[in-house]
Design an enzyme around this catalytic site. Structure first.
Site, mmCIF file in Angstrom:
data_model
loop_
_atom_site.group_PDB
_atom_site.id
_atom_site.type_symbol
_atom_site.label_atom_id
_atom_site.label_comp_id
_atom_site.label_asym_id
_atom_site.label_seq_id
_atom_site.Cartn_x
_atom_site.Cartn_y
_atom_site.Cartn_z
ATOM 1 N N PHE A 117 0.411 -1.179 0.073
ATOM 2 C CA PHE A 117 0.030 0.009 -0.231
ATOM 3 C C PHE A 117 0.804 1.122 0.088
ATOM 4 O O PHE A 117 0.687 2.841 -0.754
ATOM 5 C CB PHE A 117 -1.105 -0.248 0.852
ATOM 6 C CG PHE A 117 -2.052 0.911 1.403
ATOM 7 C CD1 PHE A 117 -2.033 1.753 0.849
ATOM 8 C CD2 PHE A 117 -3.780 -0.087 1.169
ATOM 9 C CE1 PHE A 117 -3.193 3.147 0.715
ATOM 10 C CE2 PHE A 117 -4.680 1.280 0.998
ATOM 11 C CZ PHE A 117 -4.489 2.353 0.885
ATOM 12 N N PHE A 118 2.032 1.072 0.518
ATOM 13 C CA PHE A 118 2.775 2.290 0.860
ATOM 14 C C PHE A 118 3.679 2.742 -0.520
ATOM 15 O O PHE A 118 3.646 4.262 -0.290
ATOM 16 C CB PHE A 118 4.007 2.202 1.947
ATOM 17 C CG PHE A 118 3.048 2.406 3.321
ATOM 18 C CD1 PHE A 118 2.914 3.693 3.633
ATOM 19 C CD2 PHE A 118 3.161 1.714 3.872
ATOM 20 C CE1 PHE A 118 2.526 4.085 4.785
ATOM 21 C CE2 PHE A 118 2.880 1.644 5.551
ATOM 22 C CZ PHE A 118 2.299 3.690 5.964
ATOM 23 N N PHE B 178 -7.531 6.704 2.688
ATOM 24 C CA PHE B 178 -6.691 6.853 4.208
ATOM 25 C C PHE B 178 -7.402 4.806 4.584
ATOM 26 O O PHE B 178 -6.463 4.431 5.579
ATOM 27 C CB PHE B 178 -6.413 6.809 5.336
ATOM 28 C CG PHE B 178 -5.560 7.098 6.749
ATOM 29 C CD1 PHE B 178 -4.582 7.252 6.485
ATOM 30 C CD2 PHE B 178 -5.707 5.807 7.521
ATOM 31 C CE1 PHE B 178 -3.626 7.191 7.186
ATOM 32 C CE2 PHE B 178 -5.525 5.424 8.998
ATOM 33 C CZ PHE B 178 -3.830 6.211 8.437
ATOM 34 N N ARG C 199 9.818 7.920 6.619
ATOM 35 C CA ARG C 199 8.600 8.710 5.660
ATOM 36 C C ARG C 199 8.563 9.857 5.791
ATOM 37 O O ARG C 199 8.301 10.486 5.523
ATOM 38 C CB ARG C 199 7.162 7.589 6.013
ATOM 39 C CG ARG C 199 6.669 7.782 4.545
ATOM 40 C CD ARG C 199 6.080 7.103 4.142
ATOM 41 N NE ARG C 199 4.847 7.059 3.432
ATOM 42 C CZ ARG C 199 4.952 6.119 2.331
ATOM 43 N NH1 ARG C 199 5.113 5.584 1.602
ATOM 44 N NH2 ARG C 199 4.330 7.343 0.803
#
Length: 361
Positions: A95-96, A198, A338
């Site tokens: 997902f990231f 999200f 990140r």
């Protein structure tokens, strides 16, 4: 299975949290825990990123552990069987990487590449087994992780997860067009879109394979359970907005609660930060109320029957993991590379992304 398994370990951290982002109530009242499988989880997800070619080998070597993606999941789904947690962690890492591809397609103005990826993901979600060897590593890895997630619970859960993720893909498409056009959504539009980008429903859905059962709709939609789940996710989304504000301003972002407040409500930078903090803190206090009510509901479910006992235990475990999400999200934002924008050579370009090549397939 208890809300906090006997095998979980409480952890402490030496990370210094900037005063502007510090939440003493989280540090004091939400103990941080990690699933005992975490060290192997980290090793296996790192290997999976390499095997699936989601990140170049040099990026995996230099950045994967420091990004702390596995820490985030290992701090959330406490009590999950190891294979369930591994599938969730790999999916989360995917997902990231997908989020980064989406961002780079916008930055490099690649609408055709994004449109192609969007449709491929929709198709792979409906038939993951047919896309395990897709030419785009992002699609193949998605199919692999989703196929594994689909193996744990009945088809009704799989269909619900797929329906929720189809909506996430479309929300990413809306964000793509907003950013390409420089459109800052209103606060109300943003809050609605943010619940999808999200993936609030996805992380909540994944509580169920973690406790080994699909919850009945009457349980999932019980007001206190739904509210506790929503507040845990809202906290995460808005705290993320608070922490990523510098990164997203540097990257000419238009999707951040703070940016919507400044643009459409006329708030100053200082007023905006205070307002986002207020919303974050309200999530915590409101969650404590919903948590108590949801645990009371779990007690009512345990009506003396075997089924009631099973449901009551599962709900207590899910609500306990909603609580874990607060501390896991909080510390993730201060440990993950990140969000260390100030250490990047280019504040608009994360050093862990394959900046040019992605999206050209």
């Amino acid at each position: 299975m208890h809300a906090f398994s006997d095998s979980t370990t409480a952890t402490s951290t030496a990370v210094q949290v900037p005063p502007s982002l510090s939440l003493p109530v989280i540090e004091a009242a939400f103990p941080r825990r990690l699933h005992p499988y975490w060290p192997r989880l980290q090793d296996k997800t790192r290997a999976w990123l390499l095997q699936k070619r989601l990140m170049p080998a040099d990026k995996v070597e230099e950045y994967a552990d420091g990004l702390c993606y596995t820490d985030l999941m290992a701090g959330y789904y406490i009590g999950a069987p190891d294979d369930v947690l591994q599938a969730i962690a790999d999916y989360s890492a995917w997902f990231f990487v997908w989020d980064d591809r989406h961002d780079r397609d916008i930055v490099h103005r690649r609408p055709a590449a994004w449109r192609r990826l969007r449709f491929r993901l929709h198709t792979a979600l409906d038939s993951p087994e047919d896309h395990l060897h897709h030419e785009d590593p992002l699609v193949a890895a998605f199919a692999d992780s989703v196929g594994r997630l689909f193996s744990f619970l009945p088809g009704t859960w799989n269909a619900r997860f797929a329906r929720h993720f189809h909506a996430v893909i479309e929300a990413y498409d809306q964000e793509f067009h907003n950013r390409m056009e420089g459109k800052v959504p209103t606060v109300e539009e943003y809050l609605e879109l943010r619940r999808l980008t999200f993936a609030h429903s996805i992380w909540t859905d994944l509580l169920e394979p973690s406790v080994g059962m699909e919850l009945p709709e009457s349980v999932r939609k019980y007001p206190a359970y739904r509210r506790a789940a929503l507040l845990s996710q809202e906290f995460a989304a808005w705290y993320n907005d608070l922490c990523s504000f510098p990164k997203e301003i540097a990257g000419d972002e238009v999707h951040n609660l703070g940016i919507s407040l400044i643009t459409h409500k006329g708030l100053t930078l200082e007023e905006t930060i205070a307002e986002v903090r207020r919303r974050v803190e309200d999530c915590i206090s409101d969650f404590l109320v919903a948590e108590r009510e949801a645990l009371e509901f779990a007690g009512l479910l345990a009506d003396g029957t075997p089924r009631g006992a099973e449901l009551g235990t599962a709900v207590r475990a899910c609500v306990g993991n909603m609580r874990n999400w607060f501390s896991s999200v909080y510390w993730f934002h201060h440990e993950s590379g990140r969000y260390r924008v100030d250490s990047w050579d280019d504040r608009s370009t994360p050093p862990y992304v394959n900046n040019e090549a992605a999206g050209e397939l």
